[in-house]
Structures are given as structure tokens and as C-alpha cells.
Design a protein around this motif. Structure first.
Motif, PDB file in Angstrom:
ATOM      1  N   GLU A 148       0.827  -1.213   0.000  1.00 52.49           N
ATOM      2  CA  GLU A 148       0.000   0.000   0.000  1.00 52.49           C
ATOM      3  C   GLU A 148       0.858   1.258   0.000  1.00 52.49           C
ATOM      4  O   GLU A 148       0.615   2.207  -0.771  1.00 52.49           O
ATOM      5  CB  GLU A 148      -0.914  -0.002   1.224  1.00 52.49           C
ATOM      6  CG  GLU A 148      -1.670   1.283   1.455  1.00 52.49           C
ATOM      7  CD  GLU A 148      -2.122   1.464   2.901  1.00 52.49           C
ATOM      8  OE1 GLU A 148      -2.443   2.604   3.269  1.00 52.49           O
ATOM      9  OE2 GLU A 148      -2.138   0.466   3.655  1.00 52.49           O
ATOM     10  N   LEU A 149       1.892   1.293   0.850  1.00 47.50           N
ATOM     11  CA  LEU A 149       2.733   2.484   0.953  1.00 47.50           C
ATOM     12  C   LEU A 149       3.570   2.695  -0.302  1.00 47.50           C
ATOM     13  O   LEU A 149       3.763   3.830  -0.742  1.00 47.50           O
ATOM     14  CB  LEU A 149       3.651   2.386   2.176  1.00 47.50           C
ATOM     15  CG  LEU A 149       3.026   2.651   3.535  1.00 47.50           C
ATOM     16  CD1 LEU A 149       4.091   2.569   4.614  1.00 47.50           C
ATOM     17  CD2 LEU A 149       2.342   4.004   3.581  1.00 47.50           C
ATOM     18  N   ILE A 150       4.078   1.608  -0.879  1.00 44.42           N
ATOM     19  CA  ILE A 150       4.873   1.724  -2.100  1.00 44.42           C
ATOM     20  C   ILE A 150       4.024   2.300  -3.224  1.00 44.42           C
ATOM     21  O   ILE A 150       4.441   3.232  -3.924  1.00 44.42           O
ATOM     22  CB  ILE A 150       5.461   0.354  -2.501  1.00 44.42           C
ATOM     23  CG1 ILE A 150       6.544  -0.074  -1.499  1.00 44.42           C
ATOM     24  CG2 ILE A 150       6.050   0.408  -3.908  1.00 44.42           C
ATOM     25  CD1 ILE A 150       6.972  -1.519  -1.650  1.00 44.42           C
ATOM     26  N   ILE A 151       2.823   1.756  -3.413  1.00 45.63           N
ATOM     27  CA  ILE A 151       1.948   2.226  -4.488  1.00 45.63           C
ATOM     28  C   ILE A 151       1.522   3.672  -4.246  1.00 45.63           C
ATOM     29  O   ILE A 151       1.492   4.492  -5.176  1.00 45.63           O
ATOM     30  CB  ILE A 151       0.730   1.298  -4.656  1.00 45.63           C
ATOM     31  CG1 ILE A 151       1.188  -0.068  -5.184  1.00 45.63           C
ATOM     32  CG2 ILE A 151      -0.303   1.910  -5.595  1.00 45.63           C
ATOM     33  CD1 ILE A 151       0.099  -1.114  -5.277  1.00 45.63           C
ATOM     34  N   ALA A 152       1.228   4.027  -2.999  1.00 43.02           N
ATOM     35  CA  ALA A 152       0.849   5.413  -2.678  1.00 43.02           C
ATOM     36  C   ALA A 152       1.993   6.372  -3.007  1.00 43.02           C
ATOM     37  O   ALA A 152       1.766   7.472  -3.537  1.00 43.02           O
ATOM     38  CB  ALA A 152       0.477   5.528  -1.204  1.00 43.02           C
ATOM     39  N   THR A 153       3.216   5.950  -2.733  1.00 40.56           N
ATOM     40  CA  THR A 153       4.381   6.794  -3.015  1.00 40.56           C
ATOM     41  C   THR A 153       4.625   6.885  -4.516  1.00 40.56           C
ATOM     42  O   THR A 153       4.968   7.954  -5.040  1.00 40.56           O
ATOM     43  CB  THR A 153       5.627   6.236  -2.302  1.00 40.56           C
ATOM     44  OG1 THR A 153       5.324   6.015  -0.925  1.00 40.56           O
ATOM     45  CG2 THR A 153       6.790   7.218  -2.399  1.00 40.56           C
ATOM     46  N   MET A 154       4.450   5.779  -5.224  1.00 39.84           N
ATOM     47  CA  MET A 154       4.557   5.797  -6.686  1.00 39.84           C
ATOM     48  C   MET A 154       3.573   6.808  -7.284  1.00 39.84           C
ATOM     49  O   MET A 154       3.912   7.577  -8.187  1.00 39.84           O
ATOM     50  CB  MET A 154       4.265   4.405  -7.252  1.00 39.84           C
ATOM     51  CG  MET A 154       5.367   3.383  -7.049  1.00 39.84           C
ATOM     52  SD  MET A 154       4.849   1.740  -7.641  1.00 39.84           S
ATOM     53  CE  MET A 154       6.408   0.864  -7.626  1.00 39.84           C
ATOM     54  N   LYS A 155       2.349   6.805  -6.782  1.00 42.14           N
ATOM     55  CA  LYS A 155       1.319   7.706  -7.320  1.00 42.14           C
ATOM     56  C   LYS A 155       1.662   9.165  -7.036  1.00 42.14           C
ATOM     57  O   LYS A 155       1.401  10.048  -7.869  1.00 42.14           O
ATOM     58  CB  LYS A 155      -0.045   7.333  -6.763  1.00 42.14           C
ATOM     59  CG  LYS A 155      -0.568   6.018  -7.317  1.00 42.14           C
ATOM     60  CD  LYS A 155      -1.948   5.653  -6.800  1.00 42.14           C
ATOM     61  CE  LYS A 155      -2.452   4.372  -7.463  1.00 42.14           C
ATOM     62  NZ  LYS A 155      -3.797   3.973  -6.974  1.00 42.14           N
ATOM     63  N   LEU A 156       2.249   9.435  -5.871  1.00 41.35           N
ATOM     64  CA  LEU A 156       2.683  10.808  -5.582  1.00 41.35           C
ATOM     65  C   LEU A 156       3.731  11.260  -6.590  1.00 41.35           C
ATOM     66  O   LEU A 156       3.677  12.389  -7.101  1.00 41.35           O
ATOM     67  CB  LEU A 156       3.256  10.894  -4.163  1.00 41.35           C
ATOM     68  CG  LEU A 156       2.278  10.881  -2.990  1.00 41.35           C
ATOM     69  CD1 LEU A 156       3.042  10.889  -1.673  1.00 41.35           C
ATOM     70  CD2 LEU A 156       1.310  12.062  -3.049  1.00 41.35           C
ATOM     71  N   LEU A 157       4.696  10.396  -6.886  1.00 36.99           N
ATOM     72  CA  LEU A 157       5.773  10.763  -7.809  1.00 36.99           C
ATOM     73  C   LEU A 157       5.308  10.787  -9.260  1.00 36.99           C
ATOM     74  O   LEU A 157       5.920  11.463 -10.091  1.00 36.99           O
ATOM     75  CB  LEU A 157       6.948   9.800  -7.649  1.00 36.99           C
ATOM     76  CG  LEU A 157       7.700   9.900  -6.312  1.00 36.99           C
ATOM     77  CD1 LEU A 157       8.694   8.758  -6.162  1.00 36.99           C
ATOM     78  CD2 LEU A 157       8.409  11.243  -6.191  1.00 36.99           C
ATOM     79  N   ASP A 158       4.244  10.060  -9.582  1.00 39.22           N
ATOM     80  CA  ASP A 158       3.722  10.063 -10.947  1.00 39.22           C
ATOM     81  C   ASP A 158       2.838  11.276 -11.237  1.00 39.22           C
ATOM     82  O   ASP A 158       2.552  11.567 -12.395  1.00 39.22           O
ATOM     83  CB  ASP A 158       2.914   8.778 -11.223  1.00 39.22           C
ATOM     84  CG  ASP A 158       3.788   7.648 -11.755  1.00 39.22           C
ATOM     85  OD1 ASP A 158       4.941   7.917 -12.146  1.00 39.22           O
ATOM     86  OD2 ASP A 158       3.311   6.498 -11.791  1.00 39.22           O
TER      87      ASP A 158
END
Length: 225
Positions: free
Chosen positions: A168-178
Motif C-alpha cells: 500500500e505504501l509503495i503504491i501510494a508513493t509511486m502515485k505521488l511521484l507520478d
């Protein structure tokens, strides 16, 4: 987030790594006081100094007690996302260069087990991870795959959340950077950090709190610290 044990031979990758820490930290409400990179024995290492909104002088003791009780704290999640963000920003920049494309996005459904396994590994040398990216506006569906040694022991040690929360945290961080606006800030911080005028007498490239306040304006805390 100091990185004394491992580094990269790419000055630019180091700058993007630290910029990722800084931008995501600001988005999560942290005050970013200094970002720096330094070449030591041929490898670039970096630091991102910050103060988080949930952190106190007793944060280490408090978090140790939280780990014993099994309670996951906002402080732990914030610190985890900041640690992950440096790795992901460095990988995204590498994917842009490898794919010869100015716009790539993370493949969220990609094989994250490899990435998660490295974060949770007890092996101090298991620091390589593979990530997949998709090119924007591309006719091909073949992902851009990058593999690199983006972790430091410090980054990995700063991931303070339960293993079941990592995806969950990895995907949330990916979305912030995208998010393009956020990625533009990462680029701006990295480019400014690489400017020769920010190189001090010790050959360290440094952005101070005033510079960061301007670059991170509108992301969480904006006042000088």
C-alpha cells in the motif's frame, strides 16, 4: 536520511534520490531543512534532513514501544514513505533515460515482491531491486525495466511500518511521484542541487532551508526552518 554505506556512481541519480525524499516529505507535512550530496571514494551519497509533524524528542523511544505493542504510527508511515520515495525517484529518473522518454509512469501492478523482499531482507548486501515503468503516449506496451542498487542500509532501516502495509505504501508513493506537478518539483530540486553555485568548500552540494522553502512552496510546510 544519511547514506554512509552505499552510493551511486551517478551524481544525477544521487540528486534525484535526495529530491524524492524531500518532495514526498514536504507533501506529507515534514519540514525539510537541508538536502545534500557528496562524492566519497568515487561514490555519491546523500542526506535529507527533516522534521516531521508527528515527531517529538522522544520519537525513537516512542516508536520502539509502538513496535513492541504492534501499533503502526503515523510517524512510522511518514518515515517509511520518505525512505521509499528516494529509491523510487532515482529509479524513475533512470527509467526516463533508459527509455529515452521524458514521461514514464510506474507499473503499479508490476512485480513488487522483489522490491518488498529487499526491504524486509535480513541480508545487508541485498540492495538491488527491479522496477517496471510504462512510457506515456507510446504505441508499445513493453515496459521499461530498470534494476539498480538504490537502497542504502539507512533507507531500508527507515522503513518503519508493518510488512503487510508495504505494498500500500509503495503504491501510494509511486502515485505521488507520478503526479506531474510533484515530479516537476523533484526535477527542480535535483537540478538546483546539482548547480555548481551550491557546491561548498568541502565539495559537497547543499540546498539550505531558504532554498528549499522556495522550491517546495505549497507542499506542506513552506516556512523556513
Amino acid at each position: 536520511m544519511a547514506e554512509p554505506q552505499f552510493g551511486t556512481d551517478s551524481m544525477e541519480e544521487a540528486a534525484f534520490h535526495e529530491a524524492g525524499h524531500a518532495v514526498v516529505g514536504a507533501l506529507l507535512g515534514c519540514r525539510i531543512s537541508e538536502v545534500s550530496i557528496l562524492n566519497t571514494n568515487g561514490l555519491w551519497e546523500g542526506q535529507c534532513h527533516f522534521q516531521g509533524p508527528q515527531f517529538s524528542t522522544n520519537e525513537s523511544l516512542k516508536y520502539a514501544l509502538d513496535l513492541v505493542s504492534g501499533v503502526e504510527t503515523d510517524r512510522g508511515r511518514t518515515q517509511s514513505q520518505m525512505a521509499i520515495a528516494g529509491i523510487l525517484a532515482q529509479a524513475k529518473r533512470l527509467a526516463e533515460k533508459k527509455g529515452e522518454c521524458n514521461s514514464v509512469s510506474f507499473v503499479y501492478e508490476g512485480p513488487l515482491n522483489d522490491f518488498i523482499g529487499i526491504i524486509t531482507s535480513d541480508n545487508p548486501l541485498a540492495l538491488n531491486a527491479e522496477l517496471h515503468f510504462a512510457k506515456a503516449n507510446s504505441a508499445t506496451t513493453t515496459p521499461v525495466t530498470v534494476r539498480g542498487c538504490w537502497f542504502s542500509r539507512t533507507d531500508r532501516g527507515d522503513v518503519k511500518c508493518r510488512p503487510e502495509s508495504l505494498t500500500e505504501l509503495i503504491i501510494a508513493t509511486m502515485k505521488l511521484l507520478d503526479t506531474q506537478a510533484n515530479w516537476n518539483r523533484v526535477i527542480a530540486v535535483a537540478k538546483e542541487l546539482l548547480s555548481p553555485c551550491n557546491r561548498n568548500v568541502d565539495a559537497k552540494f547543499v540546498l539550505n532551508s531558504d532554498q528549499l522553502s522556495s522550491l517546495l512552496l505549497g507542499l506542506g510546510h513552506t516556512e523556513p526552518v
